[in-house]
Motif scaffolding. Structure first.
Motif, PDB file in Angstrom:
ATOM      1  N   MET A  31      17.051  -4.819   1.993  1.00  0.00           N
ATOM      2  CA  MET A  31      15.738  -5.453   1.318  1.00  0.00           C
ATOM      3  C   MET A  31      14.726  -5.085   2.448  1.00  0.00           C
ATOM      4  O   MET A  31      14.656  -5.716   3.384  1.00  0.00           O
ATOM      5  N   SER A  32      13.744  -4.859   1.753  1.00  0.00           N
ATOM      6  CA  SER A  32      12.423  -4.699   2.602  1.00  0.00           C
ATOM      7  C   SER A  32      11.421  -5.621   1.656  1.00  0.00           C
ATOM      8  O   SER A  32      11.016  -5.656   0.571  1.00  0.00           O
ATOM      9  N   ILE A  33      10.984  -6.683   2.577  1.00  0.00           N
ATOM     10  CA  ILE A  33      10.115  -7.632   2.089  1.00  0.00           C
ATOM     11  C   ILE A  33       8.545  -7.434   2.985  1.00  0.00           C
ATOM     12  O   ILE A  33       8.531  -7.471   4.036  1.00  0.00           O
ATOM     13  N   VAL A  34       7.538  -7.470   2.119  1.00  0.00           N
ATOM     14  CA  VAL A  34       6.301  -7.466   2.850  1.00  0.00           C
ATOM     15  C   VAL A  34       5.371  -8.319   1.777  1.00  0.00           C
ATOM     16  O   VAL A  34       5.802  -8.740   1.111  1.00  0.00           O
ATOM     17  N   LEU A  35       4.095  -8.905   2.888  1.00  0.00           N
ATOM     18  CA  LEU A  35       3.356  -9.515   2.172  1.00  0.00           C
ATOM     19  C   LEU A  35       2.023  -8.734   2.184  1.00  0.00           C
ATOM     20  O   LEU A  35       1.690  -8.204   2.966  1.00  0.00           O
ATOM     21  N   ARG A  36       1.328  -8.777   1.186  1.00  0.00           N
ATOM     22  CA  ARG A  36      -0.012  -8.061   1.042  1.00  0.00           C
ATOM     23  C   ARG A  36      -0.855  -9.101   0.501  1.00  0.00           C
ATOM     24  O   ARG A  36      -0.591  -9.859  -0.325  1.00  0.00           O
ATOM     25  N   ASP A  37      -2.275  -8.762   0.599  1.00  0.00           N
ATOM     26  CA  ASP A  37      -3.396  -9.609   0.010  1.00  0.00           C
ATOM     27  C   ASP A  37      -3.236  -9.198  -1.485  1.00  0.00           C
ATOM     28  O   ASP A  37      -2.870  -8.339  -1.897  1.00  0.00           O
ATOM     29  N   ALA A  38      -3.732 -10.193  -2.493  1.00  0.00           N
ATOM     30  CA  ALA A  38      -3.497 -10.225  -3.846  1.00  0.00           C
ATOM     31  C   ALA A  38      -4.846  -9.426  -4.280  1.00  0.00           C
ATOM     32  O   ALA A  38      -5.904  -9.708  -3.737  1.00  0.00           O
TER      33      ALA A  38
END
Length: 152
Positions: free
Chosen positions: A1-8
């Motif tokens: 599982m790969s989780i990343v955060l990015r700007d909306a």
């Protein structure tokens, strides 16, 4: 599982509009994106949680809320089809790393007093409940937790 955060951006509001208001209301969050409360009017940042390249949730936080070196995670929410798969927990850990790099050492998180799963979520991440006099702000039906992230 790969989780990343990015700007909306772009169509993220349309994507989240169908599920986010109901999920936010279920945990006592008044209006996803409306994070102004009391005297604390720090600007909210909305990030999109991506799991294996697909949108899997929303994270809303305020940097330097209450005081310099502190942040408030207002909301971590996933649509029903992504709920309880670990995306929110991993996203919280990623955000803590980002906030630590920006000088944050104290993070506050709200949990509805009557929503045990939300409280358990934060406790599993190492947050501890606060006494009322230490809350960053007062909200009806909401208890506050804190985590100190010194020495990462």
């Amino acid at each position: 599982m790969s989780i990343v955060l990015r700007d909306a951006f772009g169509d993220d509001a349309a994507w989240s509009g169908g599920w986010l208001p109901a999920v936010a209301a279920s945990v006592g969050h008044e209006g996803a994106g409306d994070t102004k409360s009391g005297r604390d009017k720090a600007r909210a940042t909305t990030r999109i949680i991506e799991r294996d390249g697909e949108r899997a949730g929303v994270l809303i936080y305020r940097l330097h809320a209450r005081k310099r070196g502190a942040a408030i995670i207002e909301l971590i929410a996933t649509p029903p089809e992504h709920a309880r798969r670990g995306s929110g927990m991993k996203a919280a850990a990623l955000l803590e790393d980002e906030l630590y790099a920006r000088g944050v050492r104290e993070i506050f998180a709200p949990a509805p007093a009557t929503h045990g799963i939300a409280m358990y979520f934060w406790i599993r991440l190492g947050y501890r409940p606060l006494e009322r006099d230490a809350w960053p702000c007062a909200r009806d039906g909401v208890a506050w937790l804190v985590r100190h992230i010194d020495g990462r």
